[in-house]
Design an enzyme around this catalytic site. Structure first.
Site, short mmCIF file in Angstrom:
data_model
loop_
_atom_site.label_atom_id
_atom_site.label_comp_id
_atom_site.label_asym_id
_atom_site.label_seq_id
_atom_site.Cartn_x
_atom_site.Cartn_y
_atom_site.Cartn_z
N GLU A 40 -1.78 9.98 38.20
CA GLU A 40 -0.77 8.92 38.41
C GLU A 40 0.41 9.50 39.16
O GLU A 40 0.42 10.68 39.50
CB GLU A 40 -0.36 8.31 37.07
N ARG B 156 16.49 23.09 12.47
CA ARG B 156 15.41 23.38 13.43
C ARG B 156 14.21 24.03 12.74
O ARG B 156 14.32 25.09 12.13
CB ARG B 156 15.92 24.28 14.55
N TYR C 1 9.96 6.83 24.37
CA TYR C 1 10.91 5.94 25.03
C TYR C 1 10.18 4.79 25.69
O TYR C 1 8.96 4.79 25.81
CB TYR C 1 11.75 6.72 26.06
N LYS D 18 4.14 7.86 25.33
CA LYS D 18 5.29 7.86 26.25
C LYS D 18 6.42 8.71 25.67
O LYS D 18 7.44 8.19 25.19
CB LYS D 18 5.75 6.42 26.53
N ARG E 27 3.59 -1.05 23.10
CA ARG E 27 3.32 0.35 23.46
C ARG E 27 4.23 1.30 22.68
O ARG E 27 3.82 2.40 22.29
CB ARG E 27 3.47 0.56 24.96
#
Ligand code: PDD
Length: 285
Positions: free
Chosen positions: A181, A100, A33, A149, A52
């Protein structure tokens, strides 16, 4: 006004938007995301976020779902359709829907692409920016590829709740004695005029705001050290702050209940926030 969201090529009222229960983003967090801020109806650091996104997807063996200029057009369309003056655009790309199975589905499985807006009037002028935030330290229990991310955000979410339970706003995560962070931001301290922040690697997300703020700080002749710093160093710092696309630059005034510096927002954080927001508004798309 009903919010209009983007799902796989369609602009739909949010109540009509649908994603499969077999989506791998839902079942495996097999998705990445981006969050891009909007100020004055224009996008902040879009190119950085798009770059990114491409890198995160590449690390997971996924292509960009559309060229960058099309992605920009979708962002702009959503801003316009939702009359966003100040706010955020959330973008998520998943590996798509498939029965799945831990193994990835065929490469021709269509990716799922979702974007939505969040209106945040006055995003650049929040009480947190004026007053600063309080953080607590917690162990960093996330996976080892925080540079990608992904939407695996359960631990950051748990850490945020633990911070709230302790009367703070956010958590700084600690690994091997050093701060990695914040739950959703990059962390910095200032000591004797030098800005210290962890260098890039698999341990942290390469913040787009971080890159811009460090560039602007260098241009303003500020000294920067990119290296891990300990909690003790943070407690003894003159200032501390965090950066992210949604918060820009936010002063940190307390760590684990102890005041940082004078316990009020410091001059370096305040100045960087001002420069970053001014420059971002100027360069916005
Ligand atoms: N979070 N580190 C982490 C773990 C983050 O989740 C984020 C961003 C950052 C800062 O990156 P950037 O400057 O590119 O926003 C650092 C976003 C805002 C979020 O999850 O909402």
């Amino acid at each position: 006004m009903t919010r209009i969201v983007y799902v796989n090529g369609d602009y739909l009222p949010e109540d009509a938007a649908r994603v499969s229960v077999f989506d791998r983003g839902f079942l495996f967090a097999d998705a990445v995301y981006e969050v891009t801020s909007v100020l004055g109806g224009r996008l902040i650091d879009f190119d950085g976020h798009a770059a990114r996104l491409e890198r995160s997807l590449g690390e997971l063996g996924m292509p960009m779902p559309m060229p960058r200029d099309s992605l920009l057009a979708v962002h702009r369309d959503l801003v316009a359709r939702n009359s966003i003056e100040d706010g955020l655009i959330y973008l998520q790309v998943t590996r798509g829907a498939a029965d799945r199975d831990f193994a990835y589905p065929d490469a021709d499985t269509p990716q799922t692409v979702v974007l939505f807006t969040q209106a945040k009037p006055g995003l650049a002028d929040t009480p947190a920016a004026r007053e600063g935030i309080r953080v607590v330290s917690l162990p960093d229990l996330r996976w080892g590829r925080r540079d990608i991310k992904t939407v695996q955000l359960l631990y950051p979410s748990m850490a945020k709740m633990e911070a709230r339970a302790r009367g703070a706003d956010d958590a700084w995560m600690i690994e091997d004695g050093a701060v990695t962070e914040g739950t959703s931001n990059n962390a910095y301290i200032v000591k004797d005029g030098r800005i210290v922040t962890r260098g890039l690697g698999h341990e942290i997300l390469s913040g787009i705001t971080r890159a811009a703020v460090l560039r602007l700080a260098r241009e303003a002749q500020m000294q920067i050290e990119e290296r891990p710093f300990t909690l003790d160093e943070a407690r003894a710092a003159d200032e501390a702050f965090v950066t992210s696309a949604s918060a820009f630059v936010l002063p940190v005034i307390e760590i684990d209940g102890a005041a940082v510096g004078g316990g009020t927002p410091g001059p370096v954080a305040r100045r960087l926030r001002e420069i970053y927001i001014d420059e971002s508004r100027r360069a916005a798309l």
